[in-house]
Design a protein around this motif. Structure first.
Motif, PDB file in Angstrom:
ATOM      1  N   SER A 360       1.603  69.740  -9.580  1.00 17.25           N
ATOM      2  CA  SER A 360       0.578  70.678  -9.132  1.00 17.25           C
ATOM      3  C   SER A 360       0.867  71.052  -7.681  1.00 17.25           C
ATOM      4  O   SER A 360       1.100  70.177  -6.846  1.00 17.25           O
ATOM      5  CB  SER A 360      -0.803  70.022  -9.254  1.00 17.25           C
ATOM      6  OG  SER A 360      -1.829  70.923  -8.913  1.00 17.25           O
ATOM      7  N   LYS A 386      -7.623  75.512  -4.862  1.00 14.06           N
ATOM      8  CA  LYS A 386      -7.621  74.315  -4.028  1.00 14.06           C
ATOM      9  C   LYS A 386      -8.532  73.221  -4.573  1.00 14.06           C
ATOM     10  O   LYS A 386      -8.159  72.033  -4.593  1.00 14.06           O
ATOM     11  CB  LYS A 386      -8.026  74.675  -2.600  1.00 14.06           C
ATOM     12  CG  LYS A 386      -7.835  73.532  -1.619  1.00 14.06           C
ATOM     13  CD  LYS A 386      -8.091  74.004  -0.192  1.00 14.06           C
ATOM     14  CE  LYS A 386      -7.819  72.884   0.812  1.00 14.06           C
ATOM     15  NZ  LYS A 386      -8.013  73.328   2.216  1.00 14.06           N
ATOM     16  N   ASP A 387      -9.730  73.569  -5.028  1.00 13.22           N
ATOM     17  CA  ASP A 387     -10.648  72.535  -5.501  1.00 13.22           C
ATOM     18  C   ASP A 387     -10.119  71.854  -6.765  1.00 13.22           C
ATOM     19  O   ASP A 387     -10.246  70.641  -6.932  1.00 13.22           O
ATOM     20  CB  ASP A 387     -12.040  73.123  -5.736  1.00 13.22           C
ATOM     21  CG  ASP A 387     -12.033  74.303  -6.691  1.00 13.22           C
ATOM     22  OD1 ASP A 387     -10.953  74.904  -6.905  1.00 13.22           O
ATOM     23  OD2 ASP A 387     -13.110  74.636  -7.220  1.00 13.22           O
ATOM     24  N   ILE A 388      -9.513  72.632  -7.642  1.00 14.67           N
ATOM     25  CA  ILE A 388      -8.929  72.048  -8.854  1.00 14.67           C
ATOM     26  C   ILE A 388      -7.716  71.193  -8.490  1.00 14.67           C
ATOM     27  O   ILE A 388      -7.497  70.112  -9.051  1.00 14.67           O
ATOM     28  CB  ILE A 388      -8.529  73.164  -9.839  1.00 14.67           C
ATOM     29  CG1 ILE A 388      -9.772  73.950 -10.262  1.00 14.67           C
ATOM     30  CG2 ILE A 388      -7.809  72.587 -11.052  1.00 14.67           C
ATOM     31  CD1 ILE A 388      -9.475  75.149 -11.132  1.00 14.67           C
ATOM     32  N   LEU A 390      -7.230  69.498  -5.777  1.00 19.90           N
ATOM     33  CA  LEU A 390      -7.654  68.232  -5.181  1.00 19.90           C
ATOM     34  C   LEU A 390      -8.197  67.255  -6.216  1.00 19.90           C
ATOM     35  O   LEU A 390      -8.157  66.039  -6.026  1.00 19.90           O
ATOM     36  CB  LEU A 390      -8.708  68.494  -4.106  1.00 19.90           C
ATOM     37  CG  LEU A 390      -8.202  69.235  -2.858  1.00 19.90           C
ATOM     38  CD1 LEU A 390      -9.366  69.607  -1.947  1.00 19.90           C
ATOM     39  CD2 LEU A 390      -7.172  68.389  -2.106  1.00 19.90           C
ATOM     40  N   GLU A 391      -8.667  67.773  -7.344  1.00 17.27           N
ATOM     41  CA  GLU A 391      -9.229  66.914  -8.389  1.00 17.27           C
ATOM     42  C   GLU A 391      -8.196  66.498  -9.430  1.00 17.27           C
ATOM     43  O   GLU A 391      -8.476  65.633 -10.263  1.00 17.27           O
ATOM     44  CB  GLU A 391     -10.391  67.642  -9.081  1.00 17.27           C
ATOM     45  CG  GLU A 391     -11.589  67.891  -8.176  1.00 17.27           C
ATOM     46  CD  GLU A 391     -12.655  68.732  -8.848  1.00 17.27           C
ATOM     47  OE1 GLU A 391     -12.456  69.108 -10.028  1.00 17.27           O
ATOM     48  OE2 GLU A 391     -13.676  69.026  -8.208  1.00 17.27           O
ATOM     49  N   ASP A 392      -7.026  67.089  -9.392  1.00 17.13           N
ATOM     50  CA  ASP A 392      -6.009  66.841 -10.427  1.00 17.13           C
ATOM     51  C   ASP A 392      -5.244  65.550 -10.117  1.00 17.13           C
ATOM     52  O   ASP A 392      -4.233  65.558  -9.418  1.00 17.13           O
ATOM     53  CB  ASP A 392      -5.044  68.027 -10.487  1.00 17.13           C
ATOM     54  CG  ASP A 392      -4.026  67.880 -11.606  1.00 17.13           C
ATOM     55  OD1 ASP A 392      -4.134  66.908 -12.387  1.00 17.13           O
ATOM     56  OD2 ASP A 392      -3.122  68.726 -11.695  1.00 17.13           O
ATOM     57  N   SER A 393      -5.725  64.449 -10.665  1.00 15.05           N
ATOM     58  CA  SER A 393      -5.097  63.148 -10.395  1.00 15.05           C
ATOM     59  C   SER A 393      -3.979  62.812 -11.382  1.00 15.05           C
ATOM     60  O   SER A 393      -3.291  61.807 -11.215  1.00 15.05           O
ATOM     61  CB  SER A 393      -6.159  62.051 -10.443  1.00 15.05           C
ATOM     62  OG  SER A 393      -6.792  62.017 -11.717  1.00 15.05           O
ATOM     63  N   LYS A 394      -3.789  63.643 -12.407  1.00 16.11           N
ATOM     64  CA  LYS A 394      -2.781  63.350 -13.427  1.00 16.11           C
ATOM     65  C   LYS A 394      -1.411  63.924 -13.089  1.00 16.11           C
ATOM     66  O   LYS A 394      -0.416  63.575 -13.724  1.00 16.11           O
ATOM     67  CB  LYS A 394      -3.247  63.889 -14.780  1.00 16.11           C
ATOM     68  CG  LYS A 394      -4.502  63.207 -15.314  1.00 16.11           C
ATOM     69  CD  LYS A 394      -4.879  63.749 -16.680  1.00 16.11           C
ATOM     70  CE  LYS A 394      -6.114  63.048 -17.212  1.00 16.11           C
ATOM     71  NZ  LYS A 394      -6.500  63.571 -18.564  1.00 16.11           N
ATOM     72  N   ARG A 397       1.067  65.832  -6.953  1.00 17.06           N
ATOM     73  CA  ARG A 397       0.488  66.925  -6.171  1.00 17.06           C
ATOM     74  C   ARG A 397       1.274  67.134  -4.878  1.00 17.06           C
ATOM     75  O   ARG A 397       1.510  66.186  -4.125  1.00 17.06           O
ATOM     76  CB  ARG A 397      -0.977  66.635  -5.863  1.00 17.06           C
ATOM     77  CG  ARG A 397      -1.889  66.749  -7.072  1.00 17.06           C
ATOM     78  CD  ARG A 397      -3.318  66.431  -6.735  1.00 17.06           C
ATOM     79  NE  ARG A 397      -3.511  65.009  -6.442  1.00 17.06           N
ATOM     80  CZ  ARG A 397      -4.684  64.482  -6.092  1.00 17.06           C
ATOM     81  NH1 ARG A 397      -5.761  65.261  -5.990  1.00 17.06           N
ATOM     82  NH2 ARG A 397      -4.798  63.191  -5.847  1.00 17.06           N
TER      83      ARG A 397
END
Length: 414
Positions: A360, A386-388, A390-394, A397
């Motif tokens: 990402s 940006k918000d998505i 920051l939440e994408d831990s899979k 990044r």
């Protein structure tokens, strides 16, 4: 130029056994690295060897009492095991044949540095025509696209009397390495092999070609979304090819047309789903495999490349296949992102893309559009808001931001 019998010289970068150099003429001289000089392979009328590293080709030919050729093909990939100098004094009709430019750190930079310091009449792209625009920026050479140039000739090893088996073809197969230099294969193939959805085959060219012809499909997991030689080796057998999706700038939708001459996948789950539907593979496989074989025979194969080379000799102009118009990117402009900055970003992501399944990206720059246009070559990259992001831990990044010197820097986000 001796039009009646032009001499073709091919300098080959790899071990000719099993990676045999292309035979482009009945009057061919083939050069290989010194450590491969004792290898047995089909080299044409004469062979010679040259050292690793940098050397003066004109001086070497003089030392070995070898006449200068009418056509010179210098074959290289990102490993650049040799650097042949003084090309302009050896041959006017010279071509730099570019294979893998997607492997190891800074592979494009390494090859561009060589290409821009030697006078070649043309650059021929095989695996990565998507990289043509980088070379166009720095190098004054015509550009051509011959993606099957480095493919092994498996067609001559096929038994034409082998009767097609439409209803009892064997389990799909895969051939090739799965070691540290091919991480995506190492991620995807073991699970499928363990579930007996795929067989890993090996052996001579004769054995490989026969096993593919008898199988309902052959899986092709590319190293880094490259149009690899395996595409055209599978094509020669008429076997259905299932290959990971490539960039539209690299032959996806033109050379490889999903649903017409191949099937594609993006993830291991998608490949698992395709392989699980055996009836579908049997129903569609023969037609798609035959379509790709027909197109290989009619357009991409070594015999057609030789025809184009012969036509070039007769007309005194190059008739090799030109690069697609789609490979062109941004025009030079003071408003555009700096070339070195774009290449810095691209090469860093190219290497990360090779080693990671999902990445990402968030780019904080006035030139984010240009960076993204370069990076869409790499199909496993995503560019969320940006918000998505920051939440994408899979995903792995990567945050890209330009520093005070306007140079982009890449940061890993944990």
């Amino acid at each position: 130029m001796k039009n009646n019998a032009p001499t073709v010289m091919v300098l080959w970068h790899a071990n000719p056994n099993p990676f045999a150099p292309p035979l482009l003429s009945t009057n061919q001289i083939t050069g290989v690295l010194d450590e491969h000089s004792t290898q047995e392979f089909n080299y044409g009328t004469q062979k010679f060897s040259f050292p690793r590293g940098e050397f003066d080709l004109e001086a070497l030919l003089k030392e070995k009492n070898i006449d200068k050729p009418d056509y010179l093909f210098v074959c290289l990939d990102s490993t650049t095991p040799y650097i042949a100098r003084n090309i302009k004094n050896v041959c006017e009709n010279s071509f730099l044949c570019l294979g893998d430019s997607h492997h190891l750190p800074q592979p494009i930079t390494r090859l561009i540095n060589y290409a821009s310091n030697e006078k070649f009449g043309g650059h021929i792209f095989t695996n990565n025509v998507r990289h043509a625009h980088w070379f166009k920026h720095r190098c004054d050479a015509d550009q051509y696209f011959e993606p099957a140039l480095f493919a092994l000739n498996l067609g001559s090893n096929l038994d034409d009397n082998l009767r097609p088996i439409n209803h009892s073809k064997e389990t799909p197969v895969f051939y090739g390495q799965m070691g540290q230099f091919h991480p995506r294969r190492g991620r995807i193939m073991p699970n499928l092999l363990q579930k007996n959805l795929v067989r890993h085959i090996s052996g001579s060219r004769e054995q490989l070609s026969t096993q593919m012809k008898q199988s309902m499909a052959c899986i092709n997991v590319t190293l880094n979304s490259d149009l690899n030689s395996r595409v055209f080796e599978i094509a020669q057998t008429g076997c259905l090819q299932i290959v990971d999706q490539l960039s539209i700038f690299n032959g996806h939708g033109s050379v490889l047309i999903p649903g017409h001459n191949c099937l594609t996948f993006q993830t291991e789950a998608e490949l698992h789903e395709v392989l699980s539907d055996v009836n579908y593979l049997k129903q569609i496989g023969t037609v798609l495999g035959a379509n790709l074989k027909h197109e290989f025979d009619q357009y991409w194969g070594i015999e057609r490349i030789k025809d184009r080379l012969s036509a070039s000799v007769l007309s005194d102009s190059v008739k090799l296949n030109p690069t697609p118009k789609e490979t062109a990117r941004f025009n030079n402009s003071n408003k555009n992102a700096d070339f070195e900055n774009r290449l810095l970003v691209y090469e860093n992501l190219l290497e990360l893309h090779r080693s990671n399944e999902r990445i990402s990206i968030y780019i904080d720059s006035n030139h984010s559009h240009e960076y993204i246009q370069d990076l869409i070559d790499l199909p496993r990259l995503e560019f969320p808001e940006k918000d998505i992001f920051l939440e994408d831990s899979k995903s792995l990044r990567i945050y890209i931001k330009e520093n005070n010197l306007k140079t982009p820097e890449l940061f890993f986000v944990s």
